[in-house]
Design a protein around this motif. Structure first.
Motif, PDB file in Angstrom:
ATOM      1  N   SER A  40       0.769  -1.123  -0.014  1.00 23.65           N
ATOM      2  CA  SER A  40      -0.074  -0.190   0.108  1.00 23.65           C
ATOM      3  C   SER A  40       0.699   1.290  -0.097  1.00 23.65           C
ATOM      4  O   SER A  40       0.394   2.352  -0.537  1.00 23.65           O
ATOM      5  CB  SER A  40      -0.929   0.080   1.244  1.00 23.65           C
ATOM      6  OG  SER A  40      -0.183   0.000   2.475  1.00 23.65           O
ATOM      7  N   ASN A  41       2.074   1.285   0.633  1.00 23.73           N
ATOM      8  CA  ASN A  41       2.841   2.459   0.586  1.00 23.73           C
ATOM      9  C   ASN A  41       4.189   2.437   0.199  1.00 23.73           C
ATOM     10  O   ASN A  41       4.957   3.215   0.127  1.00 23.73           O
ATOM     11  CB  ASN A  41       2.832   3.000   2.072  1.00 23.73           C
ATOM     12  CG  ASN A  41       3.224   1.865   3.057  1.00 23.73           C
ATOM     13  OD1 ASN A  41       4.024   0.695   2.813  1.00 23.73           O
ATOM     14  ND2 ASN A  41       2.824   2.035   4.329  1.00 23.73           N
ATOM     15  N   VAL A 288      -1.592   8.227   6.221  1.00 19.56           N
ATOM     16  CA  VAL A 288      -1.835   7.744   7.530  1.00 19.56           C
ATOM     17  C   VAL A 288      -1.065   6.399   7.647  1.00 19.56           C
ATOM     18  O   VAL A 288      -1.150   5.316   7.159  1.00 19.56           O
ATOM     19  CB  VAL A 288      -3.285   7.501   8.104  1.00 19.56           C
ATOM     20  CG1 VAL A 288      -3.305   6.946   9.502  1.00 19.56           C
ATOM     21  CG2 VAL A 288      -4.107   8.860   7.755  1.00 19.56           C
ATOM     22  N   THR A 289      -0.158   6.309   8.745  1.00 18.83           N
ATOM     23  CA  THR A 289       0.551   5.168   9.168  1.00 18.83           C
ATOM     24  C   THR A 289      -0.018   4.591  10.383  1.00 18.83           C
ATOM     25  O   THR A 289       0.049   5.296  11.457  1.00 18.83           O
ATOM     26  CB  THR A 289       2.054   5.421   9.152  1.00 18.83           C
ATOM     27  OG1 THR A 289       2.533   5.850   8.010  1.00 18.83           O
ATOM     28  CG2 THR A 289       2.751   4.176   9.500  1.00 18.83           C
ATOM     29  N   LEU A 290      -0.472   3.293  10.443  1.00 14.21           N
ATOM     30  CA  LEU A 290      -0.690   2.852  11.664  1.00 14.21           C
ATOM     31  C   LEU A 290       0.069   1.707  12.154  1.00 14.21           C
ATOM     32  O   LEU A 290       0.606   0.787  11.518  1.00 14.21           O
ATOM     33  CB  LEU A 290      -2.335   2.067  11.303  1.00 14.21           C
ATOM     34  CG  LEU A 290      -3.452   2.771  10.930  1.00 14.21           C
ATOM     35  CD1 LEU A 290      -4.523   1.881  10.684  1.00 14.21           C
ATOM     36  CD2 LEU A 290      -3.524   3.921  11.807  1.00 14.21           C
ATOM     37  N   LEU A 350     -10.747  -0.818  13.178  1.00 12.06           N
ATOM     38  CA  LEU A 350      -9.786  -0.396  12.242  1.00 12.06           C
ATOM     39  C   LEU A 350     -10.436   0.002  10.866  1.00 12.06           C
ATOM     40  O   LEU A 350     -10.225   1.105  10.181  1.00 12.06           O
ATOM     41  CB  LEU A 350      -8.768  -1.387  11.915  1.00 12.06           C
ATOM     42  CG  LEU A 350      -7.531  -1.435  12.907  1.00 12.06           C
ATOM     43  CD1 LEU A 350      -6.712  -2.820  12.581  1.00 12.06           C
ATOM     44  CD2 LEU A 350      -6.708  -0.106  12.987  1.00 12.06           C
ATOM     45  N   PHE A 351     -11.770  -0.968  10.523  1.00  8.57           N
ATOM     46  CA  PHE A 351     -12.090  -0.407   9.280  1.00  8.57           C
ATOM     47  C   PHE A 351     -13.268   0.525   9.215  1.00  8.57           C
ATOM     48  O   PHE A 351     -13.017   1.413   8.355  1.00  8.57           O
ATOM     49  CB  PHE A 351     -13.219  -1.792   9.018  1.00  8.57           C
ATOM     50  CG  PHE A 351     -13.970  -1.821   7.878  1.00  8.57           C
ATOM     51  CD1 PHE A 351     -13.665  -1.940   6.274  1.00  8.57           C
ATOM     52  CD2 PHE A 351     -15.241  -1.164   7.957  1.00  8.57           C
ATOM     53  CE1 PHE A 351     -14.345  -1.658   5.499  1.00  8.57           C
ATOM     54  CE2 PHE A 351     -16.040  -0.968   6.751  1.00  8.57           C
ATOM     55  CZ  PHE A 351     -15.758  -1.515   5.623  1.00  8.57           C
ATOM     56  N   SER A 354     -10.602   3.390   9.008  1.00  6.19           N
ATOM     57  CA  SER A 354     -10.123   3.785   7.862  1.00  6.19           C
ATOM     58  C   SER A 354     -11.300   4.286   6.649  1.00  6.19           C
ATOM     59  O   SER A 354     -10.903   5.185   5.735  1.00  6.19           O
ATOM     60  CB  SER A 354      -9.606   2.219   7.247  1.00  6.19           C
ATOM     61  OG  SER A 354      -8.571   1.892   8.007  1.00  6.19           O
ATOM     62  N   ILE A 357     -11.650   7.980   7.247  1.00  2.00           N
ATOM     63  CA  ILE A 357     -10.226   8.877   6.422  1.00  2.00           C
ATOM     64  C   ILE A 357     -10.689   8.728   5.065  1.00  2.00           C
ATOM     65  O   ILE A 357     -10.238   9.845   4.475  1.00  2.00           O
ATOM     66  CB  ILE A 357      -9.127   7.980   6.784  1.00  2.00           C
ATOM     67  CG1 ILE A 357      -8.834   7.880   8.303  1.00  2.00           C
ATOM     68  CG2 ILE A 357      -7.828   8.586   6.084  1.00  2.00           C
ATOM     69  CD1 ILE A 357      -7.948   9.095   8.894  1.00  2.00           C
ATOM     70  N   ILE A 358     -11.017   7.676   4.544  1.00  2.00           N
ATOM     71  CA  ILE A 358     -10.892   7.564   2.955  1.00  2.00           C
ATOM     72  C   ILE A 358     -12.313   8.401   2.640  1.00  2.00           C
ATOM     73  O   ILE A 358     -12.125   9.163   1.435  1.00  2.00           O
ATOM     74  CB  ILE A 358     -11.240   6.100   2.461  1.00  2.00           C
ATOM     75  CG1 ILE A 358      -9.988   5.324   2.885  1.00  2.00           C
ATOM     76  CG2 ILE A 358     -11.598   6.098   0.818  1.00  2.00           C
ATOM     77  CD1 ILE A 358     -10.032   3.862   2.832  1.00  2.00           C
TER      78      ILE A 358
END
Length: 363
Positions: A40-41, A288-290, A350-351, A354, A357-358
């Protein structure tokens, strides 16, 4: 159709490459090192240096919790992904198992279904293919052939193991044959009905269809062949302009033939430096880094540590000293059920996080 193509430069020539089934991670073998990237990153999460010679093959378990590596040093290693992710950059995590029963370079790996309880097959130039248990690391079966083995795979039900030889032959080994023998010799003259013949050079890759009826094989004779497993007849031959190094059967994605089904988020470039050690520490980058569990490592276990503990409990149920101890097993089952419930809550949180955020509108 016009497709987005992106060239990702790696630290050196890549000898083997695989992606985790959940799509989150990429593994690459560069010389004797294993590189682990987050898709993803593009962050480089780990560089594993436990092999002594060049990597030849990599594969994940079906639940993405473990991965296996094989190299020219005759070793096959089993790694716990969570242990690798939790290790400090200055530390090299230890593999869960080191399989050293081959006497010549490992050429191929294959992992069956069952996550950490799966069985894995290894092929080698020492003319053997071996079947292992991932959980205990025990050797279950060793089959000796007349030629070096370049490729190996299992069918979905794991009734058969298919091995590709340097002479172009493909051998079918029955895993449920009786009597059960740990060391077996495949005698071609006696097993005439279990050999696929047609390739004129070494077989480099094998893949079985999900229904177990078709076998796909690629070879250095510049052809890919599709076989009917029951009759051992070649159904189709596809010619190429050079040696075939990899081929496999895959289920077509639902939107494969949809002209509007293009990926909305392109892949980022893969980093050449370990995550967190870059000189600018990703200054100016957005996102965003978790980092799960880092805030509580002093006070308690992180989520990844709990997951590792859960897998260890799954392993322990396989040990002989637990057989017959019903009360202890009941306690372990209740602990696992409670852990699964907790992880589901964490996953839902977490879902939801996320999703917010999205879907957050741009300012």
């Amino acid at each position: 159709q016009d497709q987005l193509q992106q060239k990702i430069i790696c630290p050196g020539p890549v000898t083997c490459l695989t992606a985790s089934p959940n799509g989150l991670y990429i593994l690459a073998g560069v010389a004797e090192s294993i590189y682990l990237w987050e898709v993803s990153n593009g962050n480089l999460l780990a560089i594993l240096n436990r092999h002594y010679q060049d990597l030849t093959c990599l594969c994940f378990t079906d639940d993405s919790s473990h991965f296996l590596s094989g190299a020219k040093d005759c070793l096959a290693l089993v790694w716990n992904l969570y242990s690798v992710l939790q290790a400090e950059p200055s530390q090299i995590p230890d593999p869960r198992h080191v399989w050293s029963r081959h006497s010549l370079p490992i050429t191929d790996l294959c992992c069956g279904f069952g996550g950490p309880l799966a069985r894995a097959a290894t092929a080698s130039l020492d003319q053997t293919a071996k079947l292992w248990e991932v959980s205990s690391g025990e050797l279950l079966l060793s089959v000796l052939f007349d030629v070096g083995i370049m490729a190996v795979t299992l069918d979905l039900s794991e009734y058969h193991m298919f091995c590709g030889g340097m002479d172009g032959s493909i051998f079918q080994v029955d895993l449920c044959a009786w009597p059960v023998q740990r060391d077996r010799t495949f005698q071609t003259e006696r097993e005439n009905g279990k050999v696929f013949r047609g390739h004129r050079n070494q077989v480099t890759c094998l893949s079985v269809s999900t229904d177990g009826s078709l076998l796909l094989s690629g070879s250095h004779d510049e052809t890919v062949r599709l076989w009917d497993i029951q009759s051992k007849q070649c159904l189709k031959t596809m010619n190429h302009k050079g040696p075939v190094t990899n081929a496999f059967i895959v289920l077509a994605p639902a939107n494969m033939f949809n002209p509007d089904g293009k990926p909305s988020v392109p892949l980022p470039k893969f980093s050449k430096h370990l995550h967190g050690t870059e000189s600018n520490d990703e200054q100016g980058s957005e996102g965003v880094t978790l980092r799960l569990g880092l805030h509580q490592q002093e006070s308690g276990e992180s989520y990844l540590e709990k997951a590792e503990k859960m897998y260890s409990q799954m392993y322990s149920t396989r040990e002989k000293n637990l057989v017959g101890d019903q009360e202890h097993l009941t306690i372990q089952v209740s602990e696992l059920e409670e852990e699964v419930s907790t992880l589901r809550k964490i996953n839902k949180n977490l879902f939801d996080f996320s999703a917010r955020i999205i879907t957050k509108p741009a300012k």
